[in-house]
Design a protein around this motif. Structure first.
Motif, mmCIF file in Angstrom:
data_model
loop_
_atom_site.group_PDB
_atom_site.id
_atom_site.type_symbol
_atom_site.label_atom_id
_atom_site.label_comp_id
_atom_site.label_asym_id
_atom_site.label_seq_id
_atom_site.Cartn_x
_atom_site.Cartn_y
_atom_site.Cartn_z
ATOM 1 N N PRO A 104 0.645 -1.292 0.129
ATOM 2 C CA PRO A 104 -0.063 -0.135 0.045
ATOM 3 C C PRO A 104 0.633 1.274 -0.089
ATOM 4 O O PRO A 104 1.887 1.340 0.674
ATOM 5 C CB PRO A 104 -0.833 -0.040 1.418
ATOM 6 C CG PRO A 104 -0.124 -0.999 2.013
ATOM 7 C CD PRO A 104 0.764 -2.035 1.184
ATOM 8 N N LEU A 105 0.440 2.239 -0.820
ATOM 9 C CA LEU A 105 1.064 3.669 -0.818
ATOM 10 C C LEU A 105 -0.110 4.670 -0.599
ATOM 11 O O LEU A 105 -0.938 4.518 -0.820
ATOM 12 C CB LEU A 105 1.758 3.681 -2.265
ATOM 13 C CG LEU A 105 2.818 2.659 -2.782
ATOM 14 C CD1 LEU A 105 3.188 3.115 -4.066
ATOM 15 C CD2 LEU A 105 3.969 2.735 -1.876
ATOM 16 N N LEU A 106 0.430 5.721 0.105
ATOM 17 C CA LEU A 106 -0.687 6.606 0.414
ATOM 18 C C LEU A 106 -0.713 7.826 -0.807
ATOM 19 O O LEU A 106 0.315 8.081 -1.483
ATOM 20 C CB LEU A 106 -0.128 7.426 1.352
ATOM 21 C CG LEU A 106 -1.068 8.666 2.017
ATOM 22 C CD1 LEU A 106 -2.189 8.140 2.740
ATOM 23 C CD2 LEU A 106 -0.128 9.669 3.178
ATOM 24 N N ALA A 107 -2.045 7.889 -1.101
ATOM 25 C CA ALA A 107 -2.249 9.196 -2.005
ATOM 26 C C ALA A 107 -3.798 9.772 -1.574
ATOM 27 O O ALA A 107 -4.431 9.076 -0.622
ATOM 28 C CB ALA A 107 -2.621 8.385 -3.578
ATOM 29 N N THR A 108 -3.974 11.083 -1.935
ATOM 30 C CA THR A 108 -5.355 11.598 -1.934
ATOM 31 C C THR A 108 -6.365 10.722 -2.549
ATOM 32 O O THR A 108 -6.154 10.459 -3.629
ATOM 33 C CB THR A 108 -5.455 12.914 -1.998
ATOM 34 O OG1 THR A 108 -5.015 13.362 -3.426
ATOM 35 C CG2 THR A 108 -4.162 13.717 -1.246
ATOM 36 N N GLU A 109 -7.655 10.857 -2.021
ATOM 37 C CA GLU A 109 -8.689 10.257 -2.673
ATOM 38 C C GLU A 109 -9.266 10.934 -3.959
ATOM 39 O O GLU A 109 -9.339 10.254 -5.003
ATOM 40 C CB GLU A 109 -10.046 10.453 -1.598
ATOM 41 C CG GLU A 109 -11.321 9.788 -2.070
ATOM 42 C CD GLU A 109 -12.505 9.909 -1.118
ATOM 43 O OE1 GLU A 109 -13.552 9.906 -1.789
ATOM 44 O OE2 GLU A 109 -12.267 10.007 -0.027
ATOM 45 N N ASP A 110 -9.045 12.233 -4.039
ATOM 46 C CA ASP A 110 -9.190 12.936 -5.232
ATOM 47 C C ASP A 110 -8.296 12.578 -6.348
ATOM 48 O O ASP A 110 -8.731 12.348 -7.615
ATOM 49 C CB ASP A 110 -8.972 14.662 -5.213
ATOM 50 C CG ASP A 110 -10.365 15.077 -4.196
ATOM 51 O OD1 ASP A 110 -11.266 14.450 -4.174
ATOM 52 O OD2 ASP A 110 -10.207 16.229 -3.860
ATOM 53 N N ARG A 111 -6.842 12.306 -5.966
ATOM 54 C CA ARG A 111 -6.105 12.090 -7.302
ATOM 55 C C ARG A 111 -6.456 10.476 -7.704
ATOM 56 O O ARG A 111 -6.293 10.312 -8.670
ATOM 57 C CB ARG A 111 -4.735 12.172 -6.844
ATOM 58 C CG ARG A 111 -4.362 13.781 -6.595
ATOM 59 C CD ARG A 111 -3.063 13.954 -6.433
ATOM 60 N NE ARG A 111 -2.750 15.339 -6.291
ATOM 61 C CZ ARG A 111 -2.275 16.168 -7.311
ATOM 62 N NH1 ARG A 111 -2.159 15.655 -8.431
ATOM 63 N NH2 ARG A 111 -1.962 17.641 -7.097
#
Length: 579
Positions: A144-151
């Motif tokens: 798992p890697l972190l990203a914003t929901e919008d992106r």
């Protein structure tokens, strides 16, 4: 059916400890400290949501504009110990046999197959159920890697459903909305249309998110290039159709209160905005070119924490000497370097260091970049006749102890500054020269008498900014013989050198942030005598080095030896300093 089953399971999987019916004072205090926003702001965004979950609170703050996307990702990444990824930065990703509706429901997007695992951008990397589902569907382990929901959602639209990016969608809606550059009313109307407003705001928001210092809007024959200056280096981020230029420029001019009818002469203006929870000043400069008006916007973040001298990257010996200089009772201290080399930041840090109730400090600047508490700051305004020289004449009648002049540009300003330094004031200013000794000849070339320069100037600091190696992808590299020779020529011991491999956290540049390299010339009796005899700068430099001055290149190489930056980066900014 599968999608409904996953939805049902996800609802059942919500862990009760993450949610409460009320947010306690202790929770508010923790969240306020964690996100560095007030408890009132935390309370305002969680009101009605009643959640203490860090990711949910962070998303609420992000959507409310109280924190930036960059800060949100950094804090959550450090908290969860999970790397950050921007799925929209990928040119292409492999397609898995997974319905986009399910990916949107899971708020996750597989990005690529590694050696043994699949990298997956996730809005919540703790979502065990989503990870299990993706493992079953891909028959592989998940990283798992972190990203914003919008992106994540926009990337799913782009890669799985073939939808256009935000900028492409805006450009599509602009088609057919062209206006003649000579029709001012049409341009005003077009600049007030929602798509143009959205496009300009999007470019500004994106620049602030990426930590850019400047936005360049450059017209060419068939396109308009958008470039951001990040850590001192320009990066191309968008190519827009040429027909969008008049509307974009007109929109920016309206925001900066400039004359949209004037296209033949350069104009300067200012825009004040609140972006990503920060108060931002944009210094706008327009310039007529062969293919239309070019616009450059300098981004000044007023909420930025003022750095101390210790944070700027001074070597211990130079820091000690510079601190002694700035506590002098009188004399002139000059900071030199090209535009964008951090001169103003160094001066502000110096003023903060000596800013005590028993000292009156007055500055005259163009522009006033940051507001300093307890210091009287004056903004130059040539349109009403308030120049550096005129303002400085008045300042010295205001009984100051310390005076800071944004830049010495002409003989009149230089002469008043010298007189102030000779009559009991401590004067700080900047000059545009390549190294410290060249500042002496620059003042003399302006017309200041050599004996006055020798009597007034007590120290000159030359500086550049070098990019710092990204700590997340730092790796050792083999040292070529030519580089070993360069270190030996400059008497710098080195065991290892490093570089940044490039990762998501540094936008694959290998660098993250900047630090200064410095050259400090102390004007002692020997140097003072050489100045009085109008000795050339090269001779003065050789003498200063023999007395212990470290040139810019040597300081840069010492930072390379410490693993802070790279040889290429030092040579990029200080190549003329090679001995």
């Amino acid at each position: 059916m599968l999608l409904r089953l996953f939805k049902f399971k996800k609802k059942q999987a919500i862990s009760p400890p993450l949610y409460k019916t009320e947010v306690s004072k202790a929770d508010l205090a923790f969240l306020s400290k964690f996100f560095e926003v007030s408890a009132e702001d935390i309370k305002s965004v969680v009101n009605g949501n009643q959640t203490r979950d860090i990711l949910k609170v962070g998303n609420l703050l992000l959507r409310s504009g109280l924190i930036s996307e960059r800060d949100y990702l950094q804090k959550i990444s450090d908290f969860l110990k999970v790397p950050v990824v921007d799925p929209l930065a990928k040119e292409d990703i492999p397609r898995f046999e997974i319905k986009p509706e399910l990916l949107k429901e899971l708020k996750a997007l597989p990005l690529g197959v590694g050696d043994t695992k699949i990298d997956v951008a996730m809005a919540d990397p703790r979502d065990i159920l989503a990870i299990e589902i993706l493992q079953k569907l891909t028959n592989a382990k998940i990283r798992p890697l972190l990203a914003t929901e919008d992106r994540i959602l926009e990337a799913i639209n782009r890669f799985y459903e073939g939808k256009k990016s935000q900028v492409d969608e805006i450009i599509s809606s602009i088609d057919g909305m062209e206006a003649s550059e000579d029709n001012i009313e049409q341009l005003k109307d077009l600049a007030s249309e929602a798509p143009i407003i959205k496009l300009v705001n999007l470019l500004i928001n994106r620049a602030v998110e990426k930590g850019a210092s400047d936005i360049h809007i450059e017209p060419f024959e068939r396109e308009v290039k958008i470039r951001f200056r990040i850590d001192g280096v320009l990066h191309e981020v968008e190519n827009l159709p040429k027909q969008t230029l008049p509307a974009i420029v007109s929109r920016i001019k309206i925001m900066a209160k400039l004359d949209i009818a004037e296209k033949r002469l350069p104009q300067d203006g200012r825009i004040q905005l609140r972006v990503e929870g920060k108060n931002i000043d944009l210094r706008v400069s327009t310039l007529p070119t062969l293919f239309g008006e070019e616009v450059v916007m300098r981004i000044l973040d007023r909420s930025q924490v003022m750095l101390s001298l210790e944070d700027l990257g001074f070597p211990e010996d130079i820091l000690k000497q510079f601190k002694e200089l700035i506590t002098s009772s009188h004399g002139m201290i000059l900071v030199t370097g090209p535009t964008g080399s951090g001169k103003t930041t160094t001066l502000y840090a110096a003023l903060n260091k000596i800013n005590t109730p028993d000292k009156k400090i007055i500055t005259i600047e163009d522009p006033v970049e940051y507001q300093l508490n307890g210091i009287n700051q004056i903004q130059v305004n040539p349109q009403i006749g308030l120049t550096f020289a005129k303002g400085l004449r008045t300042i010295v009648r205001q009984d100051p102890d310390v005076v800071m002049i944004g830049e010495i540009r002409d003989l009149e300003t230089a002469e008043i500054a010298v007189q102030a330094a000779l009559t009991g004031h401590l004067v700080f200013s900047t000059l545009h020269t390549n190294d410290a000794p060249s500042a002496i000849t620059r003042l003399i070339d302006m017309g200041v008498e050599d004996y006055l320069v020798a009597s007034s100037v007590i120290g000159i600091l030359a500086q550049r900014l070098v990019r710092v190696i990204c700590p997340y992808c730092k790796e050792e590299v083999k040292m070529p013989v030519s580089i070993e020779r360069l270190f030996a020529q400059n008497n710098v011991e080195v065991k290892k050198i490093f570089r940044g491999r490039g990762c998501e956290r540094c936008d694959f540049t290998g660098y993250r942030g900047r630090q200064g390299i410095f050259e400090l010339l102390i004007i002692n009796d020997e140097i003072r005598e050489m100045i009085s005899k109008n000795t050339d700068s090269e001779t003065i430099k050789k003498k200063a080095i023999s007395l212990g001055m470290n040139p810019l290149l040597r300081d840069g190489l010492m930072k390379v030896a410490k693993g802070i930056t790279t040889v290429e980066e030092v040579l990029r900014v200080a190549q003329k300093g090679i001995l």
